[in-house]
Design an enzyme around this catalytic site. Sequence first.
Site, PDB file in Angstrom:
ATOM      1  CG  ASP A  52      13.392  41.547  -5.603  1.00  0.00           C
ATOM      2  OD1 ASP A  52      12.770  41.709  -4.554  1.00  0.00           O
ATOM      3  OD2 ASP A  52      14.578  41.197  -5.641  1.00  0.00           O
ATOM      4  CB  SER A 109      16.448  39.621  -8.460  1.00  0.00           C
ATOM      5  OG  SER A 109      15.242  39.629  -7.756  1.00  0.00           O
ATOM      6  CD  GLU A 231      18.916  42.063  -0.983  1.00  0.00           C
ATOM      7  OE1 GLU A 231      18.996  40.906  -0.594  1.00  0.00           O
ATOM      8  OE2 GLU A 231      17.876  42.748  -0.839  1.00  0.00           O
TER       9      GLU A 231
HETATM   10  C1  FRU Z   1      15.752  41.430  -2.919  1.00  0.00           C
HETATM   11  C2  FRU Z   1      16.178  39.974  -2.963  1.00  0.00           C
HETATM   12  C3  FRU Z   1      17.246  39.763  -4.000  1.00  0.00           C
HETATM   13  C4  FRU Z   1      17.096  38.303  -4.330  1.00  0.00           C
HETATM   14  C5  FRU Z   1      15.606  38.123  -4.230  1.00  0.00           C
HETATM   15  C6  FRU Z   1      15.190  36.767  -3.740  1.00  0.00           C
HETATM   16  O1  FRU Z   1      14.486  41.635  -2.417  1.00  0.00           O
HETATM   17  O2  FRU Z   1      16.624  39.570  -1.681  1.00  0.00           O
HETATM   18  O3  FRU Z   1      18.533  40.126  -3.576  1.00  0.00           O
HETATM   19  O4  FRU Z   1      17.608  37.985  -5.588  1.00  0.00           O
HETATM   20  O5  FRU Z   1      15.128  39.104  -3.361  1.00  0.00           O
HETATM   21  O6  FRU Z   1      13.811  36.589  -3.844  1.00  0.00           O
END
Ligand code: FRU
Length: 507
Positions: A52, A109, A231
């Site tokens: 992300d 994230s 998310e």
């Molecule tokens: C989304 C996610 C978020 C998390 C991150 C972990 O792609 O699963 O929810 O914070 O990636 O790398």
Amino acid sequence: MKNKFITAVICSAVALIGLNQSVAIAQRNINQEVEKYRPAFHFTPKAHWMNDPNGMVYYNGTYHLFFQYHPGGTTWGPMHWGHAVSNDLFNWLEKPIALYPDSLGAIFSGSAVIDKDNTAGFGKNAMVAIFTHHNQKIENAKTGLHQYQSIAYSNDEGNTWTKYKGNPVLPNPGITDFRDPKVMWFEQGKKWIMTLATKDRITFYSSPNLKQWTKESDFGATQGAHGGVWECPDLFTLTVNGKKVWVLLVSINPGGPNGGSATQYFTGSFNGHEFVADSKEEKWIDYGTDNYAGVTWSNTGDRRIFLGWMNNWLYANQVPTVAWRGATTVPRELSLSEQNGRLLISSLPVKELSAFLEKPSMLSLGKGSTQNRKTAKIPSGKPFELTLETKDLSSFSISLLSSGSDKVIFGYDKVHNRFFIDRRNAGDTSFNKEFSAVHYGPRISKSSSISMKVLIDAASIEVFADNGTCVMTDIFFPKKPINSLEVLTNKGSGLKTLKYLPLKRIN
Ligand code: FRU
């Protein structure tokens, strides 16, 4: 004797030059092979795994892009925040890692803001990152309390960071998936609002100082798509017909319209406490499979610039790149329009892209085997934009061909009134059984002809149809570079224009 010696030296020097040259050529070939999917105009880290985009904030003429980064490998692992900066959204300079895991956990994230009024006491205009700490030990203990929100600040434009001593600022209240804070300043209420993904819904919190957070409300347990966990949300306004409308982005994994990860959105109102959606329909920011966890830059005034991770959790850990894994989408400007009584987001590549477009040419389509099948050669492996307009509303398809029968096909299917990308024969699809597929996106516009802008990079296609009201982003892995197009139209109809615009290689 002397001459012989000289001759021998010259011969071995020539042999050495020859050897060096062939080593250099071999090396170049290996590098080309290793790097053949490295995008020319999308951001990728030089090496290792990225997912992300995080902490996107604009400050002093610089766009900051932080990102989920695993410097220890090319698959997902203990998360850090990588960092890159750009003045134009395309030329990115990768900087040292911004945030490292610590005793509270890995760095998942989150977002970043500029604290103009020094509400947190870290200094006027401090850059403050608000992120999820993910604690593996607690996760292993299965209490469900392993994710909580923390902050860090930088007083030198993101170059060095200090984690706040009072972390976490928002402890876990007993929710297994409790993550991805997106924070904004809510001017009317003179307070910060945190939009947080909490399993199957969004929870809003408020704070006067980024350190103490109070729960305001929940949204979405019974609205929108629920095929997977929620998310990476975002909350912001867009203006339509002179009216400000609130937009809530929510990424969901799995449960996207074409399988796996995707980002849905809601339009409605937000009063500093509660978000109320204005419709129950499901809406997606992108109907392709490869635009996930996208959010917008903060501190950009009225502009809303969106960037996603050009991948899908279905196969992200297996895509066949070598030194690195994971790219971002092209940065997109979001706007809102009313179409047949529905409020819809349009996304289009940011205007900064035009600086990298080279001289356009109308493609002259050579004679094909039938009246309606026409082909054109294009420079091999050069990234490009295609813009087209159809004469009417009939089905058409365009194949982007590389070697042999490898091709990725996109177009419009009139019978189902939908756009599609077919990557079943697009090259290497062997790394995951979910990858080889056709993806569809609904046509929403009612206009009597179709316009499209299509961006092609080494391993991606981004289709912006009808002014960005239907967008499809797919990655693909051609064995050889793309070098020609084949256009297929129905008898009596066709394309009014098909413009080819080569793109400068930036990376
Ligand atoms: C989304 C996610 C978020 C998390 C991150 C972990 O792609 O699963 O929810 O914070 O990636 O790398």
